[in-house]
Design a protein around this motif. Structure first.
Motif, PDB file in Angstrom:
ATOM      1  N   ASN A   1     -36.748 -29.872   7.654  1.00  0.00           N
ATOM      2  CA  ASN A   1     -37.792 -28.818   8.087  1.00  0.00           C
ATOM      3  C   ASN A   1     -38.483 -27.840   7.784  1.00  0.00           C
ATOM      4  O   ASN A   1     -39.114 -27.612   6.870  1.00  0.00           O
ATOM      5  CB  ASN A   1     -38.153 -29.321   9.867  1.00  0.00           C
ATOM      6  N   GLU A   2     -37.102 -27.086   7.681  1.00  0.00           N
ATOM      7  CA  GLU A   2     -36.795 -25.480   7.182  1.00  0.00           C
ATOM      8  C   GLU A   2     -37.449 -25.126   5.789  1.00  0.00           C
ATOM      9  O   GLU A   2     -38.613 -25.036   5.525  1.00  0.00           O
ATOM     10  CB  GLU A   2     -36.162 -24.608   7.159  1.00  0.00           C
ATOM     11  N   ALA A   3     -37.069 -26.491   5.427  1.00  0.00           N
ATOM     12  CA  ALA A   3     -37.076 -25.884   3.629  1.00  0.00           C
ATOM     13  C   ALA A   3     -37.968 -26.766   3.045  1.00  0.00           C
ATOM     14  O   ALA A   3     -38.299 -26.035   1.668  1.00  0.00           O
ATOM     15  CB  ALA A   3     -35.641 -27.012   2.766  1.00  0.00           C
ATOM     16  N   ALA A   4     -38.355 -27.663   3.953  1.00  0.00           N
ATOM     17  CA  ALA A   4     -39.682 -28.330   3.075  1.00  0.00           C
ATOM     18  C   ALA A   4     -40.953 -27.318   3.881  1.00  0.00           C
ATOM     19  O   ALA A   4     -41.439 -27.436   2.875  1.00  0.00           O
ATOM     20  CB  ALA A   4     -40.051 -29.767   3.442  1.00  0.00           C
TER      21      ALA A   4
ATOM     22  N   ILE B   1     -43.491 -25.852   0.343  1.00  0.00           N
ATOM     23  CA  ILE B   1     -45.260 -27.017   0.870  1.00  0.00           C
ATOM     24  C   ILE B   1     -45.744 -25.541   0.556  1.00  0.00           C
ATOM     25  O   ILE B   1     -46.658 -25.474   0.239  1.00  0.00           O
ATOM     26  CB  ILE B   1     -45.167 -27.803   2.024  1.00  0.00           C
ATOM     27  N   MET B   2     -45.483 -24.593   1.544  1.00  0.00           N
ATOM     28  CA  MET B   2     -46.245 -23.121   1.777  1.00  0.00           C
ATOM     29  C   MET B   2     -45.810 -22.525   1.096  1.00  0.00           C
ATOM     30  O   MET B   2     -47.305 -21.960   0.416  1.00  0.00           O
ATOM     31  CB  MET B   2     -45.823 -22.292   3.003  1.00  0.00           C
ATOM     32  N   LYS B   3     -45.368 -22.622   0.229  1.00  0.00           N
ATOM     33  CA  LYS B   3     -44.602 -21.488  -1.296  1.00  0.00           C
ATOM     34  C   LYS B   3     -45.739 -22.454  -2.592  1.00  0.00           C
ATOM     35  O   LYS B   3     -47.098 -21.890  -2.651  1.00  0.00           O
ATOM     36  CB  LYS B   3     -43.902 -21.864  -1.346  1.00  0.00           C
ATOM     37  N   ASN B   4     -45.735 -23.812  -2.534  1.00  0.00           N
ATOM     38  CA  ASN B   4     -46.987 -24.533  -3.719  1.00  0.00           C
ATOM     39  C   ASN B   4     -48.169 -24.512  -2.602  1.00  0.00           C
ATOM     40  O   ASN B   4     -48.542 -24.771  -3.789  1.00  0.00           O
ATOM     41  CB  ASN B   4     -46.189 -25.698  -3.871  1.00  0.00           C
ATOM     42  N   SER B   5     -48.307 -24.489  -1.977  1.00  0.00           N
ATOM     43  CA  SER B   5     -49.325 -24.213  -1.466  1.00  0.00           C
ATOM     44  C   SER B   5     -50.751 -23.610  -2.618  1.00  0.00           C
ATOM     45  O   SER B   5     -52.064 -23.426  -2.617  1.00  0.00           O
ATOM     46  CB  SER B   5     -49.804 -24.291  -0.213  1.00  0.00           C
ATOM     47  N   GLY B   6     -50.647 -22.161  -2.659  1.00  0.00           N
ATOM     48  CA  GLY B   6     -51.489 -20.926  -3.654  1.00  0.00           C
ATOM     49  C   GLY B   6     -51.989 -21.766  -4.863  1.00  0.00           C
ATOM     50  O   GLY B   6     -52.556 -21.834  -5.208  1.00  0.00           O
TER      51      GLY B   6
ATOM     52  N   ALA C   1     -50.291 -28.377   9.669  1.00  0.00           N
ATOM     53  CA  ALA C   1     -50.054 -29.013  11.605  1.00  0.00           C
ATOM     54  C   ALA C   1     -48.825 -29.935  11.270  1.00  0.00           C
ATOM     55  O   ALA C   1     -48.520 -30.300  12.286  1.00  0.00           O
ATOM     56  CB  ALA C   1     -51.653 -30.342  11.643  1.00  0.00           C
ATOM     57  N   PHE C   2     -48.395 -30.811   9.938  1.00  0.00           N
ATOM     58  CA  PHE C   2     -47.183 -31.640  10.236  1.00  0.00           C
ATOM     59  C   PHE C   2     -46.057 -31.207  10.759  1.00  0.00           C
ATOM     60  O   PHE C   2     -45.501 -31.458  11.475  1.00  0.00           O
ATOM     61  CB  PHE C   2     -47.496 -32.358   9.228  1.00  0.00           C
ATOM     62  N   PHE C   3     -46.033 -30.045  10.340  1.00  0.00           N
ATOM     63  CA  PHE C   3     -44.499 -28.687  10.392  1.00  0.00           C
ATOM     64  C   PHE C   3     -45.151 -28.189  11.930  1.00  0.00           C
ATOM     65  O   PHE C   3     -43.846 -27.905  12.832  1.00  0.00           O
ATOM     66  CB  PHE C   3     -44.197 -27.953   9.351  1.00  0.00           C
ATOM     67  N   ALA C   4     -45.638 -28.046  12.170  1.00  0.00           N
ATOM     68  CA  ALA C   4     -46.292 -27.299  13.638  1.00  0.00           C
ATOM     69  C   ALA C   4     -45.699 -28.351  14.788  1.00  0.00           C
ATOM     70  O   ALA C   4     -45.762 -27.849  16.063  1.00  0.00           O
ATOM     71  CB  ALA C   4     -47.421 -26.370  14.107  1.00  0.00           C
TER      72      ALA C   4
END
Length: 1029
Positions: free
Chosen positions: A482-485, A489-494, A912-915
């Motif tokens: 979960n941490e790595a994903a 994803i947050m890194k690629n969201s930009g 939201a998914f990871f939250a």
């Protein structure tokens, strides 16, 4: 010899040899007029400068060979096979710039006086002809080598030892050598973590007595297991030295000692172990501490700080003595009491030789580190005292750590990266006897250690079984997942991906292009313009063009005297399945959804063709135009994302590795054709018998897999590509070359006898063919790995870990490799790269089912999941074990999930998914058992209340509805239970069961009859009862 010489590496290294020689200096190598290297045979010698030089130059050991390096020429004297091997170098003029001419002399089996005379003359003609460099410590002795040494000593040359200067020549590694050492280091780490460490935990858990020598033997045997070799060929892997295990107060921090036969003691356990791959060495040293005191942990952490200091100081141009002194100064400053406990040296350069003496990290060595050197860093503290220890074995302990590092321009690159902090290597034991009575404690002391559990990484381990270990590991992997994903994803969201919108197709860019002079348009009929892919339709008396891409479908029907042509168009809201369709967005835009044209089907007087002829012709032409347009669109879609490959560099050498009589999949023609596969400088070329060519470059290979023909009907070389290629009009990421072994079909109607000689000969011939094909393909694979300089590494599947499943339409055998899960025997091939896998979910895992499904979710959430159906339940645990060993998180459930919706939800709103817990929704909740218990209790309590209320409410109803027969049945039931407990035979039990069933049926009939009676006579009484209830 079946092997070939890598000429490029040979000349590259030979030029390095001569450039340093010509450079000159004050060392023995520069002073030498010639260098003589003679190689004999001695099985007891593992490491020697002669062996190292030969492997460095040729890649192989050439026994009974004399090499003479002169200023202007090079001479090799050897046997016929070795001379054939060296001919490739002697005849090559393209790569020999800066290298003297090579002459080959054939060794005579009896008398070599003439050959020796030629060699001695060449030495005398080289330079001043007086000083000869050699390896002084190498003492090979055979009849041939002894006679050569005698001839050399008779000539009266001055002999100088050139071991150290040549070691400095070979110490900086090129990319090919570094590849070998990384491979060796990865195997070393794998065996340490998966074999030694796990076995130590098991020994401590079970409180078993194991000798050091037995543990070392177990580590050495692990090299025979392909699962631990990371895809390496077992014949190319060996230990650098016998593994060393030490514990119990007897420590000797040297690599020359052997593991003794003392029993493993649960204190400080030191493991030293190294693996050689293709003769290149690696090593790892680790200390495991059981119940360490705080002081022991402090000393160990300090030792790691010293190792980090070495990593920081070891840079190109730095003297090795300066690195040593920096560490000693730190110890004197921070913990002066430990100076006397430090090892004498802190490591050495390593490569083909495990320990290079001239490149030791000690206080006297003035040699400097160079870029590309690989050092075996190992430093320790010995004879440390532990006054708090109760056992004698624990009063003295030692700490030892070691790693392989590569010297680079910046910080060193760690080749044996592993968790080795104090918390990772500490094992704590908890005595359960503390909670027991004093009498039991005395009994435990008499019996030994007593029952204990181990606490590893602050987790209680009380006889943890395989399943529990697996679950613990999976729990850790789940958290990391979960941490790595989330981070990924947050890194690629930009970075926003540019979605390609489909360009709108325009029929005519100007009105002048409309063919108004066509008779059909003039007569307001339907006209199909093939040139512009347009259908011109009369709308309200005006010829209106529509591009073929706007037409969704058409239909033709005849009703009565008329023919009807119905044309449906794409429009907003109805373009389901039409991706990225572009429509005008102005407010005044109107869209036509459908048009219907009608014409008489029969003939009209005075006309040759019926009026419906135009509709029938238009229907046919529109269908053809749609088909042509769709085919062109599909082809363009296939070509999207195709990366243009580099050009294949053809090697004109006739001895290129080649395999003949191979088939290719996918087929490059309608019929299956044979061809040959040849390896060139930067890729492969497959040429069919018809002349078709397929080029596959090394840098486009993601997985290269060799599937032997053992237990299979074909032998396969499979290439999984990084970037897809076009085969015909389709893009392909998998290409394979194969040969059939034996008959793929058998005539079952043929009468055969078990002792039929023809069948026996056929079986024998098939066995021989299998062996021959395996040998030929394996030789090809080895040659390709050599000429590609490690860029291509072939992997082979582990059949022991295989399982059956249905990835596509048919059941096949899925086999793991070190980097993927594959099936390459059936077509289409199934390849799932382990690096791409996010997690695996098992569906339909239920006790009563015979099979389950395996869903592979990839790290790219926009990629469709892979589903392997119908995996037998007996394969589930082995598959879980394999996934666990690969550090892949898995979950399981009883239902099949809609993965397309799940992934779409994640992609739409990842935050939201990871939250909400991320992938934890797949995990079985640990509170299930407690919930079940609460449910069972809540189910039980109403039963008691119901039974109590029934007793209080109406004894009337009981009296009304209870008969003598029912009371007897209750008595019979009680007696049945008691008699069953006392034990009855089957006949009696069956008879009583039949009687009980009969009484149950009668009991059900009695209340129904009573209810009918009450309904007719006591209706008011019944309704009052209902109110009470």
């Amino acid at each position: 010899m079946s092997t070939t010489l890598d000429k490029e590496s040979f000349f590259k290294r030979l030029k390095k040899f001569y450039s340093l020689w010509k450079k000159g200096g004050s060392d023995a190598f520069s002073k030498s007029d010639a260098v003589v290297v003679s190689m004999g045979t001695d099985e007891d010698v593992v490491y020697a400068k002669t062996t190292s030089l030969q492997i460095w130059l040729f890649g192989y050991e050439l026994t009974d060979t004399v090499m003479v390096f002169c200023k202007e020429k090079i001479l090799f004297l050897s046997s016929k096979k070795k001379v054939e091997f060296l001919k490739a170098a002697a005849n090559d003029d393209d790569n020999s710039d800066g290298v003297p001419k090579i002459s080959l002399l054939l060794r005579d089996k009896e008398d070599n006086k003439e050959n020796f005379s030629t060699l001695v003359s060449a030495i005398k003609e080289s330079g001043n002809g007086k000083i000869v460099g050699h390896f002084q410590k190498d003492k090979f002795s055979t009849k041939f080598i002894d006679s050569w040494k005698k001839a050399l000593s008779t000539a009266g040359f001055e002999m100088l030892d050139v071991s150290s200067p040549l070691a400095n020549v070979m110490a900086p590694k090129d990319d090919m050598e570094l590849n070998m050492m990384r491979r060796a280091a990865s195997v070393t780490l794998e065996i340490y973590s998966k074999v030694f460490k796990e076995n130590i935990k098991d020994v401590i858990d079970a409180d078993r007595k194991v000798k050091h020598a037995k543990m070392a033997e177990m580590i050495e045997k692990a090299l025979e297991n392909k699962a631990h070799l990371k895809g390496a060929d077992p014949s190319l892997v060996e230990t650098c030295y016998p593994p060393i295990i030490q514990s119990g107060g007897n420590y000797n921090l040297k690599f020359s000692v052997i593991s003794d036969k003392n029993t493993l003691h649960f204190g400080c356990i030191i493991c030293m172990f190294g693996v050689r791959y293709r003769s290149y060495c690696s090593n790892i040293v680790r200390t495991l501490m059981v119940n360490p005191t705080e002081r022991m942990q402090e000393n160990y952490t300090f030792l790691l700080d010293l190792e980090e200091l070495i990593f920081e100081k070891l840079r190109p141009g730095v003297k090795l003595c300066d690195v040593y002194n920096a560490v000693v100064q730190k110890v004197k400053k921070e913990k002066p009491e430990l100076v006397s406990s430090l090892t004498r040296s802190f490591g050495f350069a390593s490569g083909i030789e495990f320990r290079e003496v001239s490149l030791l990290i000690n206080g006297k060595n003035e040699a400097t580190a160079k870029k590309g050197m690989v050092f075996n860093i190992n430093l320790g503290l010995s004879n440390l005292k532990n006054p708090d220890a109760g056992e004698n074995e624990k009063k003295v302990y030692a700490l030892f750590v070691g790693d392989m590092v590569q010297v680079t321009e910046g910080p060193v690159t760690l080749l044996t990266k592993d968790k080795k902090k104090a918390r990772n290597i500490s094992i704590f034991l908890k005595d359960e006897s503390e909670d027991e009575s004093s009498a039991e404690e005395e009994a435990n002391e008499l019996l030994g250690r007593g029952a204990r559990g181990t606490l590893l990484k602050d987790k209680t381990r009380q006889e943890i079984g395989t399943e529990e270990k697996r679950q613990n590991h999976q729990h850790e992997l789940g958290k990391q997942l979960n941490e790595a994903a989330r981070e990924r994803i947050m890194k690629n969201s930009g970075s926003v991906e540019s979605s390609k919108s489909k360009k709108s197709n325009v029929s005519y860019k100007s009105r002048t292009l409309l063919p108004v002079k066509e008779p059909d348009i003039f007569d307001l009929k339907i006209f199909i313009d093939k040139k512009y892919e347009t259908v011109v339709l009369p709308v309200f008396g005006i010829p209106t063009p529509f591009h073929i891409s706007t037409i969704k479908n058409i239909s033709m029907s005849t009703e009565g005297d008329y023919c009807y042509l119905r044309i449906n168009f794409f429009c907003p809201g109805s373009s389901i399945g039409k991706e990225n369709q572009k429509f005008p967005t102005t407010d005044e835009t109107n869209f036509i959804k459908e048009l219907t044209y009608r014409a008489l089907a029969g003939r009209v007087p005075g006309k040759i063709d019926p009026p419906a002829a135009n509709l029938q012709l238009s229907f046919r032409l529109i269908k053809e135009l749609q088909k042509k347009f769709k085919a062109r669109e599909d082809e363009e879609r296939e070509k999207e994302g195709i990366v243009k490959q580099d050009k294949l560099v053809i090697n004109p050498n006739k001895v290129n590795p080649k395999l003949k009589d191979l088939y290719i999949r996918p087929n490059i023609a309608q019929k299956r054709m044979q061809g040959h596969l040849e390896a060139h400088t930067n890729g492969f070329r497959y040429t069919s018998v018809r002349g078709d060519k397929v080029d596959i470059l090394y840098n486009n290979l993601r997985h290269a897999i060799f599937q032997p023909c053992d237990h299979e009907m074909i032998i396969v070389l499979h290439f999984h590509l990084r970037n897809a290629m076009m085969f015909g009009k389709k893009r392909q990421t998998d290409v394979q070359f194969y040969t059939e072994v034996g008959e793929l079909t058998t005539d079952l109607g043929k009468l055969q006898h078990m002792r039929d000689r023809d069948d026996l000969y056929a079986e024998q011939a098939e066995r021989e063919l299998r062996h021959k094909l395996n040998t030929v393909f394996k030789s090809f694979v080895d040659k390709v790995e050599t000429i590609s300089k490690g860029e291509v590494e072939f992997d082979s599947p582990f059949r022991d870990l295989s399982f059956f499943g249905v990835p596509y339409r048919s059941t096949c055998l899925l086999q793991p490799t070190s980097a993927a899960l594959i099936n390459i025997v059936e077509w289409p091939a199934f390849i799932a790269s382990l690096d791409d896998i996010e997690l695996v979910h098992f569906e339909r895992v239920q006790f009563h089912l015979k099979s389950c499904d395996m869903v592979i979710i990839f790290k790219d959430y926009k990629r469709k999941v892979e589903v392997i159906n119908s995996i037998p339940m007996q394969s589930l645990d082995p598959v879980k074990d394999w996934l666990n060993s690969c550090d892949i998180h898995y979950t399981e459930g009883v239902q099949s999930l809609n993965w397309s919706k799940i992934l779409k939800t994640i992609v739409d709103d990842p935050e939201a998914f990871f939250a909400q817990g991320g992938w934890d929704f797949l995990e079985p909740h640990g509170d299930d058992d407690e919930d079940d218990e609460e449910d069972s209790e809540s189910d039980f309590q109403p039963e008691e209340s119901m039974s109590g209320s029934a007793g209080e409410e109406g004894s009337d109803s009981d009296e009304d509805y209870t008969s003598d027969e029912e009371e007897e049945s209750y008595e019979d039931d009680d007696s049945l239970g008691s008699e069953e407990e006392s034990g009855k035979d089957w006949d009696e039990l069956e008879e009583e069961a039949r009687k009980a069933d009969r009484r149950k049926d009668e009991d059900e009939d009695v209340p129904s009859r009573k209810r009918k009676h009450d309904d007719s006579h006591h209706h008011h009484h019944k309704s009052s009862k209902k109110k009470k209830r």
